[in-house]
Design a protein around this motif. Structure first.
Motif, mmCIF file in Angstrom:
data_model
loop_
_atom_site.group_PDB
_atom_site.id
_atom_site.type_symbol
_atom_site.label_atom_id
_atom_site.label_comp_id
_atom_site.label_asym_id
_atom_site.label_seq_id
_atom_site.Cartn_x
_atom_site.Cartn_y
_atom_site.Cartn_z
ATOM 1 N N PHE A 284 0.833 -1.210 0.000
ATOM 2 C CA PHE A 284 0.000 0.000 0.000
ATOM 3 C C PHE A 284 0.868 1.261 0.000
ATOM 4 O O PHE A 284 0.548 2.250 -0.662
ATOM 5 C CB PHE A 284 -0.934 0.009 1.215
ATOM 6 N N PHE A 285 1.977 1.201 0.755
ATOM 7 C CA PHE A 285 2.861 2.372 0.830
ATOM 8 C C PHE A 285 3.470 2.666 -0.539
ATOM 9 O O PHE A 285 3.527 3.818 -0.980
ATOM 10 C CB PHE A 285 3.964 2.118 1.868
ATOM 11 N N LEU A 286 3.948 1.614 -1.221
ATOM 12 C CA LEU A 286 4.517 1.788 -2.564
ATOM 13 C C LEU A 286 3.475 2.365 -3.516
ATOM 14 O O LEU A 286 3.775 3.287 -4.294
ATOM 15 C CB LEU A 286 5.038 0.446 -3.087
ATOM 16 N N LYS A 287 2.265 1.839 -3.460
ATOM 17 C CA LYS A 287 1.222 2.321 -4.359
ATOM 18 C C LYS A 287 0.921 3.799 -4.090
ATOM 19 O O LYS A 287 0.793 4.599 -5.031
ATOM 20 C CB LYS A 287 -0.058 1.486 -4.196
ATOM 21 N N ALA B 74 3.023 10.790 14.082
ATOM 22 C CA ALA B 74 4.367 10.379 13.657
ATOM 23 C C ALA B 74 5.394 10.688 14.740
ATOM 24 O O ALA B 74 6.261 9.860 15.051
ATOM 25 C CB ALA B 74 4.743 11.088 12.350
ATOM 26 N N LEU B 75 5.274 11.874 15.348
ATOM 27 C CA LEU B 75 6.202 12.242 16.425
ATOM 28 C C LEU B 75 6.015 11.353 17.644
ATOM 29 O O LEU B 75 6.974 11.072 18.373
ATOM 30 C CB LEU B 75 6.009 13.715 16.800
ATOM 31 N N GLY B 76 4.783 10.914 17.844
ATOM 32 C CA GLY B 76 4.502 10.027 18.976
ATOM 33 C C GLY B 76 5.215 8.694 18.880
ATOM 34 O O GLY B 76 5.434 8.023 19.897
ATOM 35 N N ILE B 77 5.588 8.303 17.664
ATOM 36 C CA ILE B 77 6.338 7.042 17.496
ATOM 37 C C ILE B 77 7.746 7.341 16.962
ATOM 38 O O ILE B 77 8.330 6.590 16.194
ATOM 39 C CB ILE B 77 5.596 6.044 16.585
ATOM 40 N N LEU C 281 8.759 2.437 12.792
ATOM 41 C CA LEU C 281 9.602 3.284 11.954
ATOM 42 C C LEU C 281 8.939 3.542 10.608
ATOM 43 O O LEU C 281 8.950 4.660 10.094
ATOM 44 C CB LEU C 281 10.967 2.621 11.741
ATOM 45 N N ARG C 282 8.353 2.507 10.023
ATOM 46 C CA ARG C 282 7.686 2.660 8.740
ATOM 47 C C ARG C 282 6.320 3.341 8.903
ATOM 48 O O ARG C 282 5.909 4.136 8.071
ATOM 49 C CB ARG C 282 7.507 1.293 8.068
ATOM 50 N N LYS C 283 5.623 3.024 9.983
ATOM 51 C CA LYS C 283 4.322 3.651 10.200
ATOM 52 C C LYS C 283 4.474 5.155 10.439
ATOM 53 O O LYS C 283 3.632 5.955 10.024
ATOM 54 C CB LYS C 283 3.595 2.995 11.373
ATOM 55 N N GLY C 284 5.570 5.526 11.098
ATOM 56 C CA GLY C 284 5.847 6.949 11.286
ATOM 57 C C GLY C 284 6.022 7.656 9.950
ATOM 58 O O GLY C 284 5.542 8.777 9.753
ATOM 59 N N GLN C 285 6.710 6.986 9.019
ATOM 60 C CA GLN C 285 6.884 7.555 7.681
ATOM 61 C C GLN C 285 5.536 7.715 6.972
ATOM 62 O O GLN C 285 5.283 8.715 6.293
ATOM 63 C CB GLN C 285 7.799 6.655 6.858
ATOM 64 N N ALA C 286 4.660 6.726 7.138
ATOM 65 C CA ALA C 286 3.343 6.791 6.503
ATOM 66 C C ALA C 286 2.527 7.953 7.054
ATOM 67 O O ALA C 286 1.881 8.692 6.295
ATOM 68 C CB ALA C 286 2.600 5.475 6.696
ATOM 69 N N HIS C 287 2.531 8.125 8.381
ATOM 70 C CA HIS C 287 1.817 9.258 8.985
ATOM 71 C C HIS C 287 2.390 10.579 8.484
ATOM 72 O O HIS C 287 1.649 11.529 8.203
ATOM 73 C CB HIS C 287 1.925 9.208 10.516
ATOM 74 N N ASN C 288 3.711 10.641 8.367
ATOM 75 C CA ASN C 288 4.362 11.856 7.891
ATOM 76 C C ASN C 288 3.944 12.173 6.450
ATOM 77 O O ASN C 288 3.612 13.321 6.113
ATOM 78 C CB ASN C 288 5.882 11.688 7.976
#
Length: 538
Positions: A319-322, A383-386, A354-361
């Motif tokens: 999903f992130f790549l898409k 994102a900052l919360g993680i 780490l990856r979920k933080g990138q997604a939120h960002n």
């Protein structure tokens, strides 16, 4: 030349290349490269002849090759005189002073290297020379600080190796191991001790002097370094994790992301291919194939791979790549909404923080583009919360757009305090303060990373506002002397045009259009300049 510079095959190919040259520039390029190969082979007489032919064809830089060949033949003073003549007859460049420093000693050499760095701060040799000199004077802390200057914006294996030796001399084995692991990530076959020992052997020798981490420790260390925006430290931790799990494709993928941040594209692509090759499941292979396609400019094909992977199994990375590929192809209101949905679906799948933080960002960035500032702030705070520290920058932008300039400035200050690499943070913070504070932040950004072009453009614009046209042009020329850049060339062309130097303006427009032939603003300016020239001729 990359595989074996000294081989007879390399020489033969370059000789054939020169024979096939149809133009002067083709011939000078071939002769210069042939001279470099001959110099490496120790055939100094032939090297000098090749460089001299290139010089005759108009290649000034090949004079440095002539000087180097003369020096290798024992004619040091002759080499020094040649570099003197180059400096006096041409517009001085950093490489000229760097080259001349090889043929002198003491304070004269030191001064030449200072001038080389001033004219071209991207040249690594002066930093390395100064750091070694400091180490020889037993000033190891200062030696590390000097080599850190170049590593702050231009990471290379030889600079990392040099810093590793300084750390070893200081007894800081953890830091030395970190740099050696980073080296081996960038070049798995790297040989230390002037090519006498493989890096893995040195790691084995040093393991007994450091605390051993298990996999849980490694993850904690990775979180800490990722949060501190310490890409070299993160690389080293991932390298250690792969020693324990060599077939872990997701770790290989993480390596590639870090290497891309460090502008090591070739090594990043190697890691991506390794991730693909180690994938045990088809949906994972498709994701890494998608990233390979994306990184080589095939956006639509990458999107298709992501969709194919999702059809097999829903996963965060698919999903992130898409979402990433879609955001880069078109971003109208409908597409933005779709990207947000994809990132939400990504975060509903299993993954590490780490990856979920990138997604939120990333989601926050899309919301900002859609002018949905409250939703964007919520994403950045998640994102900052993680511990996704880079989200401070996005949150600062939200505050600024809400006309909370002081809060935006304070948010960027938090990023500067946390981030090990902070040049971009200083640059961005400059947008949220008054002129004097902005100038101070941009000077710091240039000091930390002289390759960033925005500070030069800002300072030049301020000088133009103050009607200091010549100084503004000099400021842009400083950067252009070592980094040809479209925006810098366009701006300098506009400045030249404003003071009536149409020849210089046209020259900069032509250079800019070589970099991007369809750049609309430069085309418009170039047409105006040519139109005026035609009117004057009439």
């Amino acid at each position: 030349m990359e595989e074996d510079m000294k081989s007879n095959t390399t020489v033969m190919l370059l000789e054939r290349m020169v024979e096939c040259a149809n133009t002067g520039w083709q011939k000078l390029l071939g002769m210069h490269q042939l001279g470099c190969v001959m110099l490496e082979r120790g055939e100094y007489k032939d090297a000098q002849k090749s460089f001299e032919v290139a010089v005759q064809e108009g290649h000034v830089y090949s004079l440095a090759g002539v000087a180097r060949a003369k020096y290798k033949k024992g004619h040091k003073y002759s080499a020094y005189k040649l570099l003197n003549s180059i400096i006096s007859e041409h517009c001085p460049s950093g490489w000229m002073y760097q080259e001349r420093s090889l043929y002198c000693h003491g304070k004269e050499r030191t001064n030449d290297l200072i001038m080389a760095t001033e004219l071209n701060p991207a040249l690594p040799y002066p930093y390395k020379y100064r750091s070694v000199t400091l180490a020889e004077e037993d000033k190891l802390g200062a030696a590390v600080a000097e080599i850190n200057k170049i590593l702050g914006f231009k990471v290379s294996t030889d600079s990392l190796e040099l810093r590793a030796w300084f750390y070893l001399a200081l007894g800081n084995f953890d830091a030395a191991l970190q740099d050696i692991r980073a080296i081996l990530t960038m070049d798995p076959c790297y040989m230390m001790f002037h090519g006498k020992m493989h890096g893995d052997q040195l790691i084995d020798a040093l393991q007994q002097y450091v605390h051993q981490w298990d996999m849980a420790d490694c993850w904690m260390q990775l979180y800490d370094r990722w949060s501190a925006v310490d890409d070299i430290g993160s690389l080293a931790v991932v390298h250690q994790m792969l020693e324990k799990e060599p077939g872990n494709s997701s770790l290989r993928f993480r390596q590639s992301l870090l290497l891309l941040r460090l502008n090591c594209q070739k090594a990043a692509m190697h890691c991506l291919r390794m991730a693909r090759n180690h994938s045990a499941q088809e949906h994972e292979k498709l994701i890494y194939e998608g990233w390979i396609l994306y990184d080589t400019g095939h956006r639509k094909e990458a999107l298709a791979k992501a969709e194919e992977s999702i059809a097999i199994q829903r996963s965060f990375e698919a999903f992130f790549l898409k979402a990433y590929a879609l955001a880069d192809t078109s971003m109208d209101q409908k597409s933005s909404s779709h990207v947000i949905q994809l990132l939400e679906q990504a975060n509903s799948c299993a993954s590490d923080n780490l990856r979920k933080g990138q997604a939120h960002n990333n989601m926050g960035s899309v919301y900002v583009d859609c002018d949905m500032l409250d939703e964007a702030a919520e994403c950045y705070l998640k994102a900052l919360g993680i511990k996704h520290t880079r989200a401070h920058q996005g949150l600062a932008r939200v505050y600024y757009l809400k006309n909370q300039k002081k809060t935006a400035y304070d948010e960027m200050t938090k990023l500067i305090e946390k981030a090990k690499s902070s040049a971009s943070a200083y640059e961005k913070r400059s947008e949220y303060c008054d002129r004097e504070m902005a100038r101070s932040d941009l000077n710091m950004a240039t000091k930390l990373d002289p390759l960033r072009t925005y500070p030069y453009r800002y300072r030049a614009a301020v000088l133009m506002d103050d009607r200091k046209e010549e100084e503004a042009i000099i400021e842009l020329s400083r950067a252009l002397s070592f980094k040809p850049d479209l925006q810098l060339l366009h701006l300098r062309a506009a400045f030249y045009d404003s003071i009536g130097n149409q020849a210089a303006a046209a020259r900069d427009c032509e250079a800019a259009l070589c970099l991007e032939p369809d750049h609309a603003d430069t085309l418009e300016l170039y047409d105006k300049i040519r139109g005026r020239a035609i009117e004057q001729q009439k």
